[in-house]
Design a protein around this motif. Structure first.
Motif, PDB file in Angstrom:
ATOM      1  N   PHE A  15      26.184   3.145  23.092  1.00  0.00           N
ATOM      2  CA  PHE A  15      27.610   3.484  23.036  1.00  0.00           C
ATOM      3  C   PHE A  15      28.337   2.156  22.936  1.00  0.00           C
ATOM      4  CE2 PHE A  15      26.034   7.198  25.490  1.00  0.00           C
ATOM      5  CZ  PHE A  15      26.434   8.187  24.620  1.00  0.00           C
ATOM      6  N   ILE A  18      27.051  -0.877  24.996  1.00  0.00           N
ATOM      7  CA  ILE A  18      26.164  -0.405  26.062  1.00  0.00           C
ATOM      8  C   ILE A  18      24.939   0.278  25.490  1.00  0.00           C
ATOM      9  CG2 ILE A  18      25.965   1.170  28.020  1.00  0.00           C
ATOM     10  CD1 ILE A  18      29.108   0.819  28.188  1.00  0.00           C
ATOM     11  N   ALA A  20      22.639   2.792  26.274  1.00  0.00           N
ATOM     12  CA  ALA A  20      22.529   3.862  27.274  1.00  0.00           C
ATOM     13  C   ALA A  20      21.074   4.286  27.446  1.00  0.00           C
ATOM     14  CB  ALA A  20      23.390   5.046  26.875  1.00  0.00           C
ATOM     15  N   PRO A  39      19.650   5.085  39.016  1.00  0.00           N
ATOM     16  CA  PRO A  39      20.993   4.977  39.595  1.00  0.00           C
ATOM     17  C   PRO A  39      22.061   5.460  38.612  1.00  0.00           C
ATOM     18  CG  PRO A  39      20.189   2.822  38.931  1.00  0.00           C
ATOM     19  CD  PRO A  39      19.057   3.769  38.726  1.00  0.00           C
ATOM     20  N   ASN A  40      23.291   5.522  39.039  1.00  0.00           N
ATOM     21  CA  ASN A  40      24.384   5.942  38.174  1.00  0.00           C
ATOM     22  C   ASN A  40      24.427   5.070  36.918  1.00  0.00           C
ATOM     23  OD1 ASN A  40      26.297   6.369  41.134  1.00  0.00           O
ATOM     24  ND2 ASN A  40      25.367   7.971  39.915  1.00  0.00           N
ATOM     25  N   GLY A  41      24.601   5.733  35.801  1.00  0.00           N
ATOM     26  CA  GLY A  41      24.739   4.994  34.555  1.00  0.00           C
ATOM     27  C   GLY A  41      23.424   4.518  33.955  1.00  0.00           C
ATOM     28  N   SER A  42      22.303   5.029  34.454  1.00  0.00           N
ATOM     29  CA  SER A  42      21.018   4.535  33.948  1.00  0.00           C
ATOM     30  C   SER A  42      20.568   5.276  32.696  1.00  0.00           C
ATOM     31  CB  SER A  42      19.949   4.642  35.037  1.00  0.00           C
ATOM     32  OG  SER A  42      19.884   5.968  35.517  1.00  0.00           O
ATOM     33  N   GLY A  43      21.331   6.285  32.262  1.00  0.00           N
ATOM     34  CA  GLY A  43      21.002   6.952  31.007  1.00  0.00           C
ATOM     35  C   GLY A  43      20.353   8.314  31.160  1.00  0.00           C
ATOM     36  N   LYS A  44      20.369   8.865  32.347  1.00  0.00           N
ATOM     37  CA  LYS A  44      19.724  10.173  32.564  1.00  0.00           C
ATOM     38  C   LYS A  44      20.414  11.272  31.756  1.00  0.00           C
ATOM     39  CE  LYS A  44      20.545  10.057  37.019  1.00  0.00           C
ATOM     40  NZ  LYS A  44      21.243   8.784  37.234  1.00  0.00           N
ATOM     41  N   THR A  45      21.721  11.385  31.951  1.00  0.00           N
ATOM     42  CA  THR A  45      22.451  12.443  31.258  1.00  0.00           C
ATOM     43  C   THR A  45      22.395  12.250  29.743  1.00  0.00           C
ATOM     44  OG1 THR A  45      23.899  12.729  33.152  1.00  0.00           O
ATOM     45  CG2 THR A  45      24.689  13.582  31.062  1.00  0.00           C
ATOM     46  N   THR A  46      22.495  11.008  29.310  1.00  0.00           N
ATOM     47  CA  THR A  46      22.418  10.735  27.877  1.00  0.00           C
ATOM     48  C   THR A  46      21.071  11.199  27.323  1.00  0.00           C
ATOM     49  OG1 THR A  46      23.825   8.816  28.240  1.00  0.00           O
ATOM     50  CG2 THR A  46      22.711   8.958  26.118  1.00  0.00           C
ATOM     51  N   GLU A  82      25.144  17.664  33.611  1.00  0.00           N
ATOM     52  CA  GLU A  82      26.291  17.071  34.279  1.00  0.00           C
ATOM     53  C   GLU A  82      27.016  18.076  35.177  1.00  0.00           C
ATOM     54  OE1 GLU A  82      28.435  14.462  31.599  1.00  0.00           O
ATOM     55  OE2 GLU A  82      27.700  12.950  32.998  1.00  0.00           O
ATOM     56  N   GLU A 155      21.248  16.690  38.089  1.00  0.00           N
ATOM     57  CA  GLU A 155      21.868  16.670  39.424  1.00  0.00           C
ATOM     58  C   GLU A 155      22.163  18.093  39.910  1.00  0.00           C
ATOM     59  OE1 GLU A 155      22.414  13.530  40.579  1.00  0.00           O
ATOM     60  OE2 GLU A 155      22.574  12.312  38.784  1.00  0.00           O
ATOM     61  N   HIS A 187      19.764  10.953  41.041  1.00  0.00           N
ATOM     62  CA  HIS A 187      19.801   9.586  41.546  1.00  0.00           C
ATOM     63  C   HIS A 187      19.353   9.566  43.009  1.00  0.00           C
ATOM     64  CE1 HIS A 187      23.832  11.225  42.418  1.00  0.00           C
ATOM     65  NE2 HIS A 187      23.684  10.572  43.545  1.00  0.00           N
TER      66      HIS A 187
END
Ligand SMILES: Nc1ncnc2c1ncn2[C@@H]1O[C@H](COP(=O)(O)OP(=O)(O)OP(=O)(O)O)[C@@H](O)[C@H]1O
Ligand SMILES: [Mg+2]
Lengths: 297, 267
Positions: A15, A18, A20, A39-46, A82, A155, A187
């Protein structure tokens, strides 16, 4: 050789500046409860967005059930990504009917899944009148609709109360015992340890390690012990071959165990030597500590 | 196909905004249809008083001219339906339900197809409304009634359907492009009432009528009343084949662009 439900091959997604997801490869076998931990922002949702075709990867490819994916593969997968997404002005039942229509499932499965998540009383209320926890429950019901072959949970315990969290984890284990493959992004180290059979650890879109949960997240690594006679304990334990190192901290000893060994093995060893422990705690690694360790290695 | 329509219907049948807006459209257009004759009568009586020559009585409700008259008037109100379309498309983005629809098992093409069916339904409804009010007004006011006469200019009804559908695909494109309802509606109004009219004004005659919204509205020309003929202007009282072709061309283009956006975008 077991069946591969999902495979990712060097998937990357940026992105802007970044990264992702960075050359991520994974294989999920049938019946696995596969955790994606990071952790947050590590690319799981992506990553989940990519395998569900709502995010276009920049490079790499993935397969569902051994095929290049189309909408027909997605119909066999129940997913929550999400946050719970529904038409706010429609009731739970109407929302589930739309999902059933898309998946080509008869409506008579709707009451079953509403029952599972305990929303029967509110099934005709508009989605927007639901509390956060109820929304999350409905999302889980939607994912379970039509007995999917695989489930994707991003999550899943977000926003639930302790009882809800326990129920959902129970549910995941039940579903998994029926042989349904589950992919779970979280996470929370604890969540993955309690529910998953396999795990991949992500950090800034890269896979740090993956494998069976007990291999990757060896929690019995460090224990704290003490007994009446600390000196005796100290000497004895230094002669134990499953112990890697011992450190004295006040009236306790911090013991690092060999990878293969568990705290039970240690206890048994000491018991045979005639030492009774007055205190034994397993030091759980927090995710932060885990990452520090992984990065330092 | 039918399944997609079923899904689309579930999304709208219990939606209050949809019924309020379409209800308002029907009410407004109904009032205009029933009231326009008295306004015209008023104008022509006033004009007769000052004019040296006698001004012929104009009746807009006569079969078969009624079809061109009503569809021409209704053309000014199609923007209303475009707003409905934009609200429904942008809702899918703001609720993120488009994402959920794909995740659940629609293809992106399916999603577009379901929206085209929604546009089709809306255009069909608007056309049906004109047919019904036209028949009522026509039967009340025409002296000369026979099946051949009633349906002899029915082609305007088909043209109207095309006009509305094309316009709505333009709204669809804007909805997908902008994703936010306020912004998209603003852009639609701005382009429809200001930007394109300025471009049309600047462009030389002969080219300007190929601007998209102009071309779509051109399908049905200003009705040729006796009043107009008196002034010496003569408008088209038929549907030109080239206009239809241009209109269909634009519809295809808007749909294709929408598909490209949908295909390329992360949802
Ligand atoms: N649409 C987007 N536009 C720009 N950046 C994005 C977009 N979506 C995700 N990112 C970025 O990509 C990275 C990975 O995000 P992602 O949502 O996949 O993380 P995550 O592991 O799911 O985190 P969390 O635990 O917070 O849910 C983040 O740095 C995020 O800022
Ligand atoms: Mg996430």
């Amino acid at each position: 050789m077991s069946e591969i439900v999902l495979s990712l091959n060097k998937i990357s997604k940026r992105f802007g500046r970044i990264k992702a997801v960075d050359e991520l490869s994974l294989e999920v076998e049938k019946g696995n409860v596969f955790g994606i931990l990071g952790p947050n922002g590590s690319g799981k949702t992506t990553t989940l967005g990519i395998i569900l075709d709502v995010i276009n990867p920049d490079s790499g490819y993935f397969q569902w059930f051994g095929k290049t994916p189309t909408k027909y593969e997605r119909k066999k997968v129940g997913s929550i990504i999400e946050s719970p997404i529904f038409y706010p002005y429609l009731s739970a039942v109407r929302n589930l009917k739309i999902i059933a229509d898309i998946k080509g499932i008869p409506y008579n499965d709707i009451d079953r899944v509403i029952n599972i998540v305990d929303l029967m009383e509110r099934k005709n209320s508009k989605f927007k009148t639901y509390s956060l926890g109820m929304k999350q429950r409905l999302a889980i019901a939607a994912a379970l609709l039509g007995n999917p072959q695989a489930l994707i949970f991003d999550e899943p315990t977000n926003g639930l109360d302790p009882q809800g969290i326990a129920e959902i984890r129970e549910l995941i284990l039940t579903v998994a015992s029926e042989g349904i493959t589950i992919l779970l992004a979280s996470h929370l180290l604890d969540e993955v340890q309690k529910t998953c059979t396999h795990v991949a650890i992500l950090e800034k879109g890269r896979k740090l390690s993956s494998g069976k949960v007990e291999d990757v997240l060896n929690e019995s690594g460090t224990v704290e012990i003490s007994s009446e006679n600390l000196e005796e304990l100290y000497v004895t334990i230094n002669n134990c071959d499953i112990v890697k190192s011992v450190m004295r901290q006040g009236d306790k000893l911090t013991v690092k165990l060999d990878k293969k060994a568990s705290s039970t093995d240690l206890n048994n060893f000491l018991f045979k030597k005639g030492i009774v422990l007055s205190h034994l705690t397993i030091r759980k690694k927090t995710l932060e500590k885990y990452f520090l360790e992984q990065l330092n290695e | 196909m039918i399944n997609l329509l079923k899904i689309e219907l579930k999304k709208i049948v219990t939606n209050k905004t949809f019924w309020v807006l379409t209800g308002l459209y029907v009410l407004l257009l109904g009032l205009v249809f029933f009231g326009v004759q008295s306004v015209i009568n008023e104008i022509s009586t006033n004009a007769s008083k000052t004019s040296p020559i006698s001004i012929p009585k104009v009746s807009i409700y006569n079969f078969p001219e009624i079809w061109q008259n009503l569809t021409y008037i209704a053309g000014f109100f199609k923007i209303f339906l475009a707003v409905v379309v934009i609200i429904f498309i942008t809702n899918e983005f703001s609720f993120k339900t488009i994402r959920q629809n794909i995740i659940t098992g629609m293809s992106r093409f399916d999603f577009l197809l379901s929206k085209l069916q929604f546009l089709f339904l809306l255009s069909f409804g608007a056309t049906l409304f004109i047919i019904i009010t036209g028949l009522i007004l026509g039967f009340i006011n025409s002296s000369n009634i026979s099946v051949t006469i009633i349906f002899s200019k029915f082609v305007f009804i088909f043209a109207y359907f095309l006009e509305v559908f094309s316009f709505l695909t333009f709204a669809l494109l804007i909805g997908f492009l902008v994703k936010k309802s306020g912004l998209a509606i603003g852009l639609l109004l701005l382009y429809n009432y200001i930007i394109e009219p300025i471009i049309v004004y600047k462009l030389p005659d002969g080219i300007d009528e190929y601007m998209p919204l102009r071309a779509i509205s051109n399908l049905i020309d200003i009705p040729n009343t006796a009043l107009m003929q008196l002034v010496g202007v003569n408008f088209r009282d038929y549907i030109a084949f080239t206009d239809v072709a241009v209109c269909i061309g634009y519809t295809a283009l808007f749909t294709f662009l929408t598909y490209l956006i949908l295909k390329k975008r992360d949802l």
